[in-house]
Design an enzyme around this catalytic site. Sequence first.
Site, PDB file in Angstrom:
ATOM      1  CB  ALA A 283      -0.870   0.006   1.291  1.00 13.33           C
TER       2      ALA A 283
ATOM      3  CB  THR B 233      -5.478  -9.659  15.186  1.00 16.26           C
ATOM      4  OG1 THR B 233      -5.350 -10.658  16.220  1.00 16.26           O
ATOM      5  CG2 THR B 233      -6.532  -8.703  15.188  1.00 16.26           C
TER       6      THR B 233
ATOM      7  CB  CYS C  94      16.646  -2.194   0.331  1.00 21.39           C
ATOM      8  SG  CYS C  94      15.047  -1.704  -0.288  1.00 21.39           S
TER       9      CYS C  94
END
Length: 391
Positions: free
Chosen positions: A201, A238, A326
Site C-alpha cells: 500500500a 489479527t 534498501c
Amino acid sequence: MENIRYFDHAATTKTKEEVLKEMIPYFTLNYGNASSIYTIGRKSKKAVEEAREKVAKAINATSKEIYFTSCGSESDNLAIKGVAYANREKGNHIITTKIEHPAVLHTCQHLAREGFEITYLNVDNEGLISLQELEEAITNKTILISIMFANNEIGTIQPIKEIGQIAKKHNIYFHTDAVQAVGNVRIDVRDLNIDLLSMSAHKFYGPKGVGALYARTDVKFDKIQDGGHQERNKRAGTENVAGIVGIGKAIELVYKNFDEYNNKLLNLRDYYIKQVEEKIPYVKLNGHRTKRLPGNANISFKFVDGEALLLNLDAKGICASTGSACTSGSLDPSHVLLAIGLPHDVAQGSLRITFGEDNTKEDVDFLVDTLVNVVEKLRDSSQEYKEFASK
Ligand SMILES: *Cc1c(COP(=O)(O)O)cnc(C)c1O
C-alpha cells in the site's frame, strides 16, 4: 526544513488525506477484532471484506484470491516460500532474475540453502529479460517463475504477458512482484496469466505496514506463519483492519484517477530527462527509454559519487535516491546497475528520481538547476574528471 521537494516515490509515498480519513474510525470507534462476533467486530470484518473486493477489482481478480499481509516483502515471502514448500514433491527448481528486489532475491537464497535450485536470469543493457533464456531455463523440476513486473531502481517493465504465456504453456506457477507496478500500470491478472502477485500500500499513497498477495484460486501454496485461522488459514495474525481499509481506499483512488495521474508523471519524467541530457554532459539514462515506469528516471552522472550528490541535494531540500533505498548505507554499487552492465564507477554515480502526484514542473526546474551546479562542483573536485578533461 520548510521546503522539501520529494522525488523518492519508489521508496514510499505520502498517505492520502482521503485514505487516512477512512482509516481513523477503525483505530477509534470501530476497534473490534475482525474475528469477534459482536457488532464492532462484525463491522471490522465487513470493512476488511470491502477492502478485499476493492483490491481484487483493481487487478481483475476475485476477492477470495486476495490475502492481506504486512508489506510487499511479506507478500513476496508468502508467494515464493509458500509455493516452494507446497510443491516440493513436484520439483525444486525456481527461476527468477538478477534484478529482483531483496525481498525476492534473499527469499530465493534462503530456499537455495534448503536444497532448492535457483536460476537467476540475466537482463540486457536496458534491464529486460530474454524470453528465450527463460524458456531454455525451464526443466521438468521447475515449479515457479518469479519475475518482477517493474524494477524499483531503473523502472524497466518486463514483458509480463509473454512470461505468463510461457509459464502457462509449461504448467508452472508465475509470481510477479508488482510492488512498483500497482498504480502505475493497468493490471489484469487474467489477461496477463499471472498466478501470484505482490503489492504494498505505501507505494501507492496508502499506509505503511499493509500489503496484499493475489493468488489464483487453484494455486497450491502453504502458509509461512503459524497461528490463528485468519486470511483463510494462509496468514495468521489479527487483521490490521485500519491498514486494510487504507489499502482498499488507496488502490481504488489510484485507479480511478489513473490516466491523469500517470500522464502527469510521464510528462514530468520526460521533461526532467530532456533537461538533464541537454544541460549536463556525460550522463546516461539507465533502464529502457520507453518500457519504463511513468515516474522513474534513473540517470548516471559520470565522474560523480552518488552519495555526495545526495548529500548536496539534501542540503537544498531535495529527497532522491542512489542505488536502491534498501541498500543505501552499504558502499557496494546496486546489483541492478551491475546487472545491466554498468561499470562500478558509473553505477556509483547514479541518481534515481521518482515522481509523484504532488510534484510540479517548477520542482523539476529547481531540481535541474541544482543538479547543474552540484554536478559541476563535484566534478571540479574530482581528480578523475580533471585527468579526463585535460585529454
Ligand atoms: C518496496 C518494494 C518491495 C518491498 O515492499 P515493502 O512493503 O516495503 O516490504 C518489494 N518489491 C519492490 C519491487 C519494491 O519496490
